[in-house]
Design a protein around this motif. Structure first.
Motif, short mmCIF file in Angstrom:
data_model
loop_
_atom_site.label_atom_id
_atom_site.label_comp_id
_atom_site.label_asym_id
_atom_site.label_seq_id
_atom_site.Cartn_x
_atom_site.Cartn_y
_atom_site.Cartn_z
N UNK A 15 -16.37 21.74 23.38
CA UNK A 15 -16.65 20.52 22.62
C UNK A 15 -15.60 20.27 21.56
N UNK A 16 -14.50 21.03 21.60
CA UNK A 16 -13.44 20.85 20.61
C UNK A 16 -12.63 19.58 20.87
N UNK A 17 -11.82 19.20 19.88
CA UNK A 17 -10.99 18.01 20.02
C UNK A 17 -9.63 18.34 20.64
N UNK A 18 -9.33 19.62 20.79
CA UNK A 18 -8.06 20.03 21.36
C UNK A 18 -8.03 19.72 22.86
N UNK A 19 -6.83 19.51 23.37
CA UNK A 19 -6.67 19.22 24.80
C UNK A 19 -7.19 20.38 25.62
N UNK A 20 -7.90 20.06 26.68
CA UNK A 20 -8.45 21.07 27.58
C UNK A 20 -7.96 20.75 28.99
N UNK A 21 -7.27 21.70 29.60
CA UNK A 21 -6.84 21.50 30.98
C UNK A 21 -8.07 21.56 31.87
N UNK A 22 -8.13 20.72 32.85
CA UNK A 22 -9.31 20.60 33.70
C UNK A 22 -9.09 21.29 35.04
N UNK A 23 -10.15 21.33 35.84
CA UNK A 23 -10.03 21.84 37.20
C UNK A 23 -8.94 21.07 37.93
N UNK A 24 -8.36 21.66 38.91
CA UNK A 24 -7.25 21.08 39.67
C UNK A 24 -5.94 21.08 38.88
N UNK A 25 -5.91 21.78 37.75
CA UNK A 25 -4.68 21.95 36.98
C UNK A 25 -4.19 23.36 37.21
N UNK A 26 -2.90 23.49 37.48
CA UNK A 26 -2.32 24.81 37.71
C UNK A 26 -1.45 25.18 36.52
N UNK A 27 -1.67 26.37 35.99
CA UNK A 27 -0.94 26.87 34.84
C UNK A 27 -0.27 28.17 35.24
N UNK A 28 1.05 28.25 35.06
CA UNK A 28 1.79 29.46 35.41
C UNK A 28 1.45 30.57 34.42
N UNK A 29 1.01 31.70 34.93
CA UNK A 29 0.73 32.87 34.10
C UNK A 29 1.51 34.05 34.68
N UNK A 30 2.37 34.67 33.88
CA UNK A 30 3.09 35.82 34.40
C UNK A 30 2.15 37.01 34.55
N UNK A 31 2.49 37.89 35.47
CA UNK A 31 1.72 39.12 35.63
C UNK A 31 1.84 39.92 34.33
N UNK A 32 0.73 40.40 33.76
CA UNK A 32 0.83 41.18 32.52
C UNK A 32 1.82 42.34 32.67
N UNK A 54 -15.56 30.73 24.28
CA UNK A 54 -15.34 29.42 23.64
C UNK A 54 -15.87 29.33 22.22
N UNK A 55 -16.97 30.02 21.91
CA UNK A 55 -17.50 30.00 20.54
C UNK A 55 -16.55 30.71 19.58
N UNK A 56 -15.95 31.80 20.02
CA UNK A 56 -14.98 32.51 19.18
C UNK A 56 -13.73 31.65 18.98
N UNK A 57 -13.31 30.97 20.03
CA UNK A 57 -12.15 30.07 19.93
C UNK A 57 -12.43 28.95 18.93
N UNK A 58 -13.62 28.34 19.00
CA UNK A 58 -13.98 27.27 18.07
C UNK A 58 -13.98 27.78 16.63
N UNK A 59 -14.49 29.00 16.42
CA UNK A 59 -14.51 29.57 15.07
C UNK A 59 -13.10 29.80 14.56
N UNK A 60 -12.21 30.29 15.42
CA UNK A 60 -10.82 30.50 15.04
C UNK A 60 -10.15 29.18 14.68
N UNK A 61 -10.32 28.17 15.50
CA UNK A 61 -9.70 26.87 15.25
C UNK A 61 -10.24 26.22 13.98
N UNK A 62 -11.48 26.50 13.64
CA UNK A 62 -12.07 25.94 12.42
C UNK A 62 -11.39 26.46 11.18
N UNK A 63 -10.73 27.61 11.27
CA UNK A 63 -10.04 28.18 10.12
C UNK A 63 -8.60 27.69 9.99
#
Length: 71
Positions: A15-32, A54-63
């Motif tokens: 429910x945040x205002x930040x951009x959220x990538x949706x399904x059908x979006x591909x994001x390159x992630x390197x192998x750890x 997501x709740x922890x992310x929202x709390x972080x962004x609120x700071x």
């Protein structure tokens, strides 16, 4: 530095205002542990499938400082 992505479950409620990538979006992630010129991990997941709460992310962004307003 480029964009900063936080990974949450695809069906998680966000429910945040930040951009959220949706399904059908591909994001390159390197192998750890593998170096990449295109992207890197800030925090390597503790185990496969271990994503951010997501709740922890929202709390972080609120700071965060609000963006500067140009006049």
């Amino acid at each position: 530095m480029g964009p900063y992505y936080v990974l949450i479950e695809p069906d998680a409620i966000w429910e945040g205002t930040e951009e959220c990538l949706r399904l059908e979006t591909y994001l390159y992630l390197p192998r750890p542990g593998v170096l990449s010129l295109h992207a890197h991990w800030v925090v390597i997941p503790a185990r496969p499938g271990y994503l951010c709460d997501p709740e922890h992310l929202a709390a972080l962004l609120a700071t965060a400082d609000p963006p500067a307003v140009e006049s």
